[in-house]
Design a protein around this motif. Structure first.
Motif, PDB file in Angstrom:
ATOM      1  N   ILE A 191       5.220   8.400 -10.077  1.00 11.12           N
ATOM      2  CA  ILE A 191       4.161   9.328 -10.504  1.00 11.12           C
ATOM      3  C   ILE A 191       3.515   9.994  -9.294  1.00 11.12           C
ATOM      4  CG2 ILE A 191       1.882   9.473 -11.588  1.00 11.12           C
ATOM      5  CD1 ILE A 191       2.822   7.082 -13.383  1.00 11.12           C
ATOM      6  N   ALA A 192       3.184   9.203  -8.281  1.00  9.59           N
ATOM      7  CA  ALA A 192       2.397   9.736  -7.161  1.00  9.59           C
ATOM      8  C   ALA A 192       3.249  10.444  -6.120  1.00  9.59           C
ATOM      9  CB  ALA A 192       1.607   8.594  -6.516  1.00  9.59           C
ATOM     10  N   VAL A 193       4.463   9.946  -5.891  1.00  8.17           N
ATOM     11  CA  VAL A 193       5.270  10.446  -4.768  1.00  8.17           C
ATOM     12  C   VAL A 193       6.569  11.096  -5.245  1.00  8.17           C
ATOM     13  CG1 VAL A 193       6.344   9.792  -2.559  1.00  8.17           C
ATOM     14  CG2 VAL A 193       4.345   8.530  -3.388  1.00  8.17           C
ATOM     15  N   GLY A 194       7.089  10.629  -6.369  1.00  8.23           N
ATOM     16  CA  GLY A 194       8.425  11.063  -6.791  1.00  8.23           C
ATOM     17  C   GLY A 194       9.450  10.052  -6.346  1.00  8.23           C
ATOM     18  N   LEU A 195      10.714  10.446  -6.331  1.00  3.40           N
ATOM     19  CA  LEU A 195      11.785   9.495  -6.020  1.00  3.40           C
ATOM     20  C   LEU A 195      12.281   9.618  -4.585  1.00  3.40           C
ATOM     21  CD1 LEU A 195      13.889   9.719  -9.334  1.00  3.40           C
ATOM     22  CD2 LEU A 195      11.959   8.214  -8.791  1.00  3.40           C
ATOM     23  N   GLU A 196      11.533  10.386  -3.766  1.00  3.22           N
ATOM     24  CA  GLU A 196      12.012  10.598  -2.395  1.00  3.22           C
ATOM     25  C   GLU A 196      11.743   9.396  -1.500  1.00  3.22           C
ATOM     26  OE1 GLU A 196       9.594  14.121  -2.671  1.00  3.22           O
ATOM     27  OE2 GLU A 196      10.705  13.589  -4.489  1.00  3.22           O
ATOM     28  N   ASN A 197      12.569   9.336  -0.461  1.00  3.39           N
ATOM     29  CA  ASN A 197      12.434   8.292   0.545  1.00  3.39           C
ATOM     30  C   ASN A 197      11.463   8.746   1.625  1.00  3.39           C
ATOM     31  OD1 ASN A 197      12.698   6.367   2.495  1.00  3.39           O
ATOM     32  ND2 ASN A 197      14.864   6.763   2.926  1.00  3.39           N
ATOM     33  N   ARG A 198      10.184   8.521   1.388  1.00  9.08           N
ATOM     34  CA  ARG A 198       9.178   8.845   2.401  1.00  9.08           C
ATOM     35  C   ARG A 198       7.911   8.050   2.127  1.00  9.08           C
ATOM     36  NH1 ARG A 198       5.170  11.980   0.302  1.00  9.08           N
ATOM     37  NH2 ARG A 198       5.652  13.297  -1.499  1.00  9.08           N
ATOM     38  N   ALA A 199       7.055   7.999   3.152  1.00  6.05           N
ATOM     39  CA  ALA A 199       5.772   7.314   2.983  1.00  6.05           C
ATOM     40  C   ALA A 199       4.857   8.173   2.116  1.00  6.05           C
ATOM     41  CB  ALA A 199       5.139   7.069   4.347  1.00  6.05           C
ATOM     42  N   TYR A 218      11.231   2.329  -1.182  1.00  6.88           N
ATOM     43  CA  TYR A 218      10.784   3.183  -0.081  1.00  6.88           C
ATOM     44  C   TYR A 218       9.401   2.804   0.435  1.00  6.88           C
ATOM     45  CZ  TYR A 218      14.779   5.793  -1.781  1.00  6.88           C
ATOM     46  OH  TYR A 218      16.037   6.143  -2.177  1.00  6.88           O
ATOM     47  N   ALA A 219       8.804   1.807  -0.166  1.00 11.94           N
ATOM     48  CA  ALA A 219       7.471   1.369   0.282  1.00 11.94           C
ATOM     49  C   ALA A 219       7.586   0.528   1.546  1.00 11.94           C
ATOM     50  CB  ALA A 219       6.805   0.555  -0.814  1.00 11.94           C
ATOM     51  N   GLU A 220       6.738   0.831   2.516  1.00 11.78           N
ATOM     52  CA  GLU A 220       6.571  -0.072   3.653  1.00 11.78           C
ATOM     53  C   GLU A 220       5.639  -1.202   3.205  1.00 11.78           C
ATOM     54  OE1 GLU A 220       7.333   0.750   7.089  1.00 11.78           O
ATOM     55  OE2 GLU A 220       8.169   2.755   6.774  1.00 11.78           O
ATOM     56  N   THR A 221       5.653  -2.274   3.979  1.00  9.74           N
ATOM     57  CA  THR A 221       4.808  -3.419   3.621  1.00  9.74           C
ATOM     58  C   THR A 221       3.334  -3.009   3.488  1.00  9.74           C
ATOM     59  OG1 THR A 221       6.353  -4.696   4.957  1.00  9.74           O
ATOM     60  CG2 THR A 221       4.375  -5.823   4.209  1.00  9.74           C
ATOM     61  N   GLU A 222       2.881  -2.107   4.368  1.00  2.00           N
ATOM     62  CA  GLU A 222       1.469  -1.698   4.362  1.00  2.00           C
ATOM     63  C   GLU A 222       1.065  -1.080   3.022  1.00  2.00           C
ATOM     64  OE1 GLU A 222       3.562  -1.318   6.859  1.00  2.00           O
ATOM     65  OE2 GLU A 222       2.527  -2.669   8.275  1.00  2.00           O
ATOM     66  N   GLU A 223       1.983  -0.327   2.446  1.00  2.00           N
ATOM     67  CA  GLU A 223       1.687   0.287   1.144  1.00  2.00           C
ATOM     68  C   GLU A 223       1.453  -0.801   0.089  1.00  2.00           C
ATOM     69  OE1 GLU A 223       4.557   3.289  -0.029  1.00  2.00           O
ATOM     70  OE2 GLU A 223       4.372   2.728  -2.145  1.00  2.00           O
ATOM     71  N   LEU A 224       2.294  -1.830   0.125  1.00  2.00           N
ATOM     72  CA  LEU A 224       2.177  -2.915  -0.846  1.00  2.00           C
ATOM     73  C   LEU A 224       0.884  -3.695  -0.631  1.00  2.00           C
ATOM     74  CD1 LEU A 224       5.912  -3.976  -0.566  1.00  2.00           C
ATOM     75  CD2 LEU A 224       4.867  -2.751  -2.495  1.00  2.00           C
ATOM     76  N   ILE A 225       0.509  -3.860   0.631  1.00  2.00           N
ATOM     77  CA  ILE A 225      -0.752  -4.554   0.929  1.00  2.00           C
ATOM     78  C   ILE A 225      -1.930  -3.735   0.409  1.00  2.00           C
ATOM     79  CG2 ILE A 225      -2.287  -5.307   2.797  1.00  2.00           C
ATOM     80  CD1 ILE A 225       0.334  -5.934   4.415  1.00  2.00           C
ATOM     81  N   ALA A 226      -1.867  -2.420   0.625  1.00  2.00           N
ATOM     82  CA  ALA A 226      -2.962  -1.557   0.166  1.00  2.00           C
ATOM     83  C   ALA A 226      -3.124  -1.648  -1.353  1.00  2.00           C
ATOM     84  CB  ALA A 226      -2.704  -0.111   0.595  1.00  2.00           C
ATOM     85  N   LEU A 227      -2.025  -1.807  -2.051  1.00  2.00           N
ATOM     86  CA  LEU A 227      -2.098  -1.935  -3.508  1.00  2.00           C
ATOM     87  C   LEU A 227      -2.570  -3.339  -3.904  1.00  2.00           C
ATOM     88  CD1 LEU A 227       1.131   0.046  -4.352  1.00  2.00           C
ATOM     89  CD2 LEU A 227      -1.204   0.704  -4.960  1.00  2.00           C
ATOM     90  N   GLY A 249      10.060  -3.808  -6.839  1.00  2.43           N
ATOM     91  CA  GLY A 249      11.509  -4.002  -6.873  1.00  2.43           C
ATOM     92  C   GLY A 249      12.073  -3.355  -5.618  1.00  2.43           C
ATOM     93  N   LEU A 250      12.044  -4.102  -4.523  1.00  3.65           N
ATOM     94  CA  LEU A 250      12.212  -3.496  -3.200  1.00  3.65           C
ATOM     95  C   LEU A 250      13.664  -3.226  -2.825  1.00  3.65           C
ATOM     96  CD1 LEU A 250       9.320  -5.403  -1.415  1.00  3.65           C
ATOM     97  CD2 LEU A 250       9.296  -3.129  -2.449  1.00  3.65           C
ATOM     98  N   VAL A 251      14.560  -3.274  -3.811  1.00  3.92           N
ATOM     99  CA  VAL A 251      15.927  -2.788  -3.599  1.00  3.92           C
ATOM    100  C   VAL A 251      16.212  -1.589  -4.507  1.00  3.92           C
ATOM    101  CG1 VAL A 251      16.771  -5.080  -2.961  1.00  3.92           C
ATOM    102  CG2 VAL A 251      16.989  -4.304  -5.322  1.00  3.92           C
ATOM    103  N   TYR A 252      15.219  -1.207  -5.308  1.00  7.42           N
ATOM    104  CA  TYR A 252      15.427  -0.127  -6.272  1.00  7.42           C
ATOM    105  C   TYR A 252      14.608   1.112  -5.909  1.00  7.42           C
ATOM    106  CZ  TYR A 252      17.291  -3.922  -9.152  1.00  7.42           C
ATOM    107  OH  TYR A 252      18.019  -4.998  -9.622  1.00  7.42           O
ATOM    108  N   ASN A 253      15.225   2.241  -6.133  1.00  6.86           N
ATOM    109  CA  ASN A 253      14.531   3.514  -5.998  1.00  6.86           C
ATOM    110  C   ASN A 253      13.546   3.665  -7.158  1.00  6.86           C
ATOM    111  OD1 ASN A 253      13.807   6.190  -5.820  1.00  6.86           O
ATOM    112  ND2 ASN A 253      15.872   7.009  -5.888  1.00  6.86           N
TER     113      ASN A 253
END
Ligand SMILES: [Zn+2]
Length: 534
Positions: free
Chosen positions: A157-165, A200-209, A192-196
């Motif tokens: 929803i927020a970023v789309g399916l692209e590989n970026r921060a 594409y999330a870095e660890t920091e993104e997951l921590i922020a959530l 699901g850190l093997v699925y698109n």
């Protein structure tokens, strides 16, 4: 004249009560009134509207499946046949980063596409998490449901399916969406850190959530970034999210995948125990099988999976890209001799390819007289990348270690299925129909891998405590009457990789919130399940 408290709706008389506490079984009566356990013990003074003789049978709390993908299958068929027939009375949904809500109108097509063929099976009439739960509830599911929101969904929803921060405002949007979903009933967030696109999330993104969840008592469920060579690093990342985000962590379907990682179960457990000793609340679930199940597209290199199924199919139509993918597949098979004999096609969407369900890639290659590498790409193209695959990747000793260890729970990692209707067309992993009965039969009775009372506790009280379901998980006065009656001498899974749509044997009765849903061979049609609240 009898005291009114001694009148109950149901009496399960003289069963071997395995109450979920982990204490040894004892012969006792269980009385149920108004959907709750009224009393357990010698209850001969009670008068019951219905008496069920349970002598020789085990009476246990309903099982809680810690990890399912029943989000849409419960809408297709709310009877949850494959789950309830095993005695599963509560299913956790929204796993591996993937929940069907929220799904705002402008992102609906994208989110729906992440569900492949099962996304086509239902009408997507919801946008918010609350609206989705209403749709599910109105279908009248036969099991209770614990909803979780998927990180991949929020990121789409927020970023789309692209590989970026995510940009700053996109991360803030994901945090807002998570906050909303939790207020509307989500128990936490899954990745699901093997699925698109979750990968594409870095660890920091997951921590922020995670930080957003910490204030609300949410749990971080994670399909970690690697389950083979990089398992220990991937566990370390999950633990870091728990530590820095301040949340409990549930490791999904813990496994040691790939021959060279066999025997590492102890090391994985040591990592988890070490984290717990240092103050991070980590637990895990696993399924009692030595094969996993995922999408066939997961065989492709990460770059070839970017952008989701449409992008994959487009890439496969380009000759030069095909060559690069073929080289990657060939190399991967050289590294693991016999690989295509250990990868089995579990599900396709088209009638034309239906005969391949249940066959290995090597067998299909023979049938098509084409190299397996080409067959993989052909099938993905023909099926719009929506193909299920089973892989025989684990060693049974590692599986046993994970099933037996006290911190572990059981998660089928399946969408509830049925041998008829639309769901009956698929060819799922046998864990769909067999996980909980397999623990009781193959692991407890036949294998002596763990005692019955421990297994029941791991499938009832432990997950209830983990999820904060204070009125479930044990057979004690006041608890919701989720109850399974089974024959410990005969209970067994029957589903196989070849014939997956077989109900287990030995499960006699299943009650959900006091209502009978499984009566011997029959599903009563009972719509007794509820969307549970934290
Ligand atoms: Zn997963």
């Amino acid at each position: 004249m009898s005291d009114s408290r001694e009148w109950v709706d149901l009496m399960l008389r003289g069963g071997l009560v395995v109450d979920g506490s982990g204490e040894p079984p004892r012969v006792a009566d269980v009385a149920v009134a108004r959907g709750r356990v009224q009393a357990v013990g010698d209850l001969s003074r009670y008068t019951a509207a219905e008496v069920v003789e349970a002598a020789g049978l085990a009476v246990a709390p309903g099982f809680i499946d810690m990890h399912t993908h029943s989000d849409l299958s419960l809408i297709v068929n709310p009877r949850a046949e494959s789950a309830i027939r095993q005695g599963v009375t509560t299913q956790v949904i929204g796993m591996c980063g993937s929940s069907p809500a929220p799904a705002p109108e402008d992102r609906l097509g994208m989110i729906r596409s992440l569900w492949g063929g099962s996304g086509e099976a239902v009408e997507w009439t919801w946008e918010t998490f609350a609206e989705y739960l209403d749709v599910l509830n109105n279908r009248g599911p036969s099991t209770n449901v614990v909803p979780v929101v998927g990180h991949g969904t929020l990121r789409a929803i927020a970023v789309g399916l692209e590989n970026r921060a995510p940009k700053h405002y996109e991360l803030a949007m994901m945090q807002d969406l998570l906050r909303d979903a939790m207020e509307e009933g989500a128990f936490g967030l899954s990745s699901g850190l093997v699925y698109n696109p979750s990968m594409y999330a870095e660890t920091e993104e997951l921590i922020a959530l995670a930080t957003v969840m910490a204030e609300r008592g949410g749990i971080y469920f994670t399909h970690v970034r690697g389950e083979a060579d990089t398992l220990l690093d991937a566990l370390a990342e999950a633990i870091r999210v728990g530590r820095e985000g301040g949340v409990p962590v549930e490791i999904a379907h813990l496994k040691c995948d790939g021959r060279r990682n066999w025997g590492r179960a102890e090391a994985a457990l040591e990592t988890i125990i070490g984290a717990r000793d240092s103050g991070v609340d980590v637990t895990y679930d696993s399924y009692p099988y030595a094969a996993w199940n995922t999408g066939l597209a997961q065989l492709l290199p990460a770059w070839a999976r970017e952008g989701g199924s449409e992008a994959i199919v487009l890439r496969l139509s380009d000759l030069e890209t095909r060559t690069r993918i073929r080289e990657f597949l060939t190399r991967s098979a050289e590294e693991e001799p016999g690989k295509w004999d250990r990868r089995l096609i579990s599900s396709v969407e088209s009638e034309a390819n239906r005969p391949y369900q249940g066959k290995t890639l090597a067998e299909i290659a023979d049938l098509r007289v084409r190299p397996a590498e080409e067959v993989i790409m052909d099938l993905l193209g023909e099926e719009k990348a929506s193909v299920g695959m089973v892989g025989f990747g684990m060693h049974v000793d590692d599986v046993k270690t994970f099933v037996a260890y006290p911190l572990g729970m059981i998660g089928s990692d399946s969408g509830s299925s049925a041998p008829y209707g639309r769901l009956g067309l698929s060819h799922p992993h046998p864990r769909t129909y067999g996980s909980f009965s397999r623990v009781l039969g193959y692991y407890v009775r036949d294998g002596n891998v763990l005692p019955l009372e421990t297994a029941v506790a791991k499938m009832s009280r432990l997950p209830a405590e983990r999820l904060g379901l204070s009125d479930r998980g044990t057979l004690a006065p006041g608890k919701a009457a989720d109850i399974v009656v089974f024959d410990p001498a005969t209970v067994t899974d029957r589903a196989t990789y070849q014939q997956p749509h077989l109900y287990p044997a030995g499960v006699r009765r299943v009650y959900v919130n006091g209502q009978l849903v499984v009566d011997g061979e029959h599903h009563t049609g009972g719509k007794a399940g509820r969307i549970l609240a934290r």
